[in-house]
Design a protein around this motif. Structure first.
Motif, PDB file in Angstrom:
ATOM      1  N   TYR A   1      -5.773   4.404   3.400  1.00 23.01           N
ATOM      2  CA  TYR A   1      -6.963   5.082   2.882  1.00 23.01           C
ATOM      3  C   TYR A   1      -8.031   5.148   3.964  1.00 23.01           C
ATOM      4  O   TYR A   1      -8.350   4.146   4.600  1.00 23.01           O
ATOM      5  CB  TYR A   1      -7.492   4.323   1.665  1.00 23.01           C
ATOM      6  CG  TYR A   1      -8.756   4.916   1.084  1.00 23.01           C
ATOM      7  CD1 TYR A   1      -8.696   6.088   0.336  1.00 23.01           C
ATOM      8  CD2 TYR A   1      -9.993   4.312   1.284  1.00 23.01           C
ATOM      9  CE1 TYR A   1      -9.850   6.640  -0.199  1.00 23.01           C
ATOM     10  CE2 TYR A   1     -11.146   4.856   0.750  1.00 23.01           C
ATOM     11  CZ  TYR A   1     -11.066   6.018   0.004  1.00 23.01           C
ATOM     12  OH  TYR A   1     -12.210   6.564  -0.521  1.00 23.01           O
TER      13      TYR A   1
ATOM     14  N   SER B   1      -4.984   3.599  -2.958  1.00 23.55           N
ATOM     15  CA  SER B   1      -3.912   3.361  -1.994  1.00 23.55           C
ATOM     16  C   SER B   1      -2.969   2.225  -2.381  1.00 23.55           C
ATOM     17  O   SER B   1      -1.849   2.142  -1.880  1.00 23.55           O
ATOM     18  CB  SER B   1      -4.526   3.055  -0.617  1.00 23.55           C
ATOM     19  OG  SER B   1      -5.325   1.891  -0.691  1.00 23.55           O
TER      20      SER B   1
ATOM     21  N   GLU C   1       0.852  -1.193   0.000  1.00 20.80           N
ATOM     22  CA  GLU C   1       0.000   0.000   0.000  1.00 20.80           C
ATOM     23  C   GLU C   1       0.891   1.247   0.000  1.00 20.80           C
ATOM     24  O   GLU C   1       1.947   1.272   0.628  1.00 20.80           O
ATOM     25  CB  GLU C   1      -0.891   0.020   1.244  1.00 20.80           C
ATOM     26  CG  GLU C   1      -1.872  -1.141   1.336  1.00 20.80           C
ATOM     27  CD  GLU C   1      -3.169  -0.884   0.571  1.00 20.80           C
ATOM     28  OE1 GLU C   1      -3.461   0.294   0.287  1.00 20.80           O
ATOM     29  OE2 GLU C   1      -3.859  -1.873   0.261  1.00 20.80           O
TER      30      GLU C   1
END
Length: 268
Positions: free
Chosen positions: A120, A137, A116
């Protein structure tokens, strides 16, 4: 009491009612639109999901298109082959015999396999998240965002978010295509139900970049194409794709893939 005050208005209203009724009756006959009686019969055969997966505005529109020869009897993804055969028998034509298709998600970048870029914390909607910088993300800009837009679009409870990515329940999937339209990454496509070998990646990035973002992405190494004896798999734009018309499920590409981006779907 003056009865004339009751009788005359009643006769007037009754007379007007008769005149209007006659007018409506004449208009109904004059402007009547002939409907092919087979259209409601085809409509009765359809499952009535009104999902739009056929490409028409509901089952009534699809039934009309089939009868008028604008759509194939097999065009209803929910009804499947039995529905197509029944429609073809009603219309006295041959069914195309197309096999069942199901949706599949071209990503297996689960939480432990895909990186990631950031955490998010916004609206749980893939399209909204895809508008953000980097298209969400996920380090892989092609990867499943796992926010469930496809889940909410599915009327058949056939797709769920599992470990951060969308997963299709192939036994429930009707191939209506609603999840395909809901995915902003174009990660979902239809494949033959009987197909076993899948490339579970949609990234067209080069190998080095793929490895930095995901452990199971296709790196476009072409080892799969070299071992395939049936010309059934090709690499275009750094991504392997399978020709299901040629694939024999020999599994050599699966065994050779260094990142396990090519997988086997065993039916239960």
């Amino acid at each position: 009491m003056d009865w004339n005050n009751i009788i005359y208005p009643a006769l007037s209203i009754g007379g007007l009612g008769i005149i209007f009724a006659l007018g409506l009756g004449i208009a109904a006959k004059k402007f009547a639109v002939d409907v092919d009686p087979r259209i409601p019969q085809v409509r009765d055969i359809l499952p009535g999901a009104n999902c739009g997966g056929c490409g028409y505005a509901g089952c009534d529109a699809f039934a009309k298109a089939v009868v008028e020869g604008e759509a194939l009897p097999s065009g209803c993804p929910v009804g499947g082959s039995s529905c197509a055969e029944n429609i073809a028998a009603l219309l006295g034509i041959e069914s195309s015999g197309e096999g069942k298709q199901i949706a599949y998600v071209k990503c297996q970048g689960t939480c432990d396999k895909a990186r990631e870029k950031y955490a998010y914390d916004g609206v749980m909607d893939c399209k909204n998240a895809n508008f953000l910088q980097g298209h969400g993300s996920k380090a892989c800009e092609y990867g499943c965002l796992g926010l469930g837009s496809c889940v909410r679009a599915c009327m058949f409870d056939a797709i769920h978010i599992v470990d951060g990515i969308a997963v299709v329940d192939e036994e429930k999937c009707t191939s209506c295509g609603m999840c395909i339209g809901a995915c902003p990454k174009s990660l979902i496509e239809l494949v033959p139900y009987d197909s076993k070998v899948r490339v579970e990646c949609h990234s067209t990035n080069k190998g080095k970049e793929v490895k930095l973002s995901c452990d199971v992405g296709c790196i476009g190494c072409r080892l799969c194409t070299k071992v395939c004896e049936f010309d059934a798999i090709h690499v275009d734009n750094n991504l392997a794709t399978i020709d299901y018309e040629k694939c024999t499920a020999c599994m050599k590409c699966v065994e050779k893939c260094p990142t396990n981006a090519i997988t086997v779907k065993e039916k239960e």
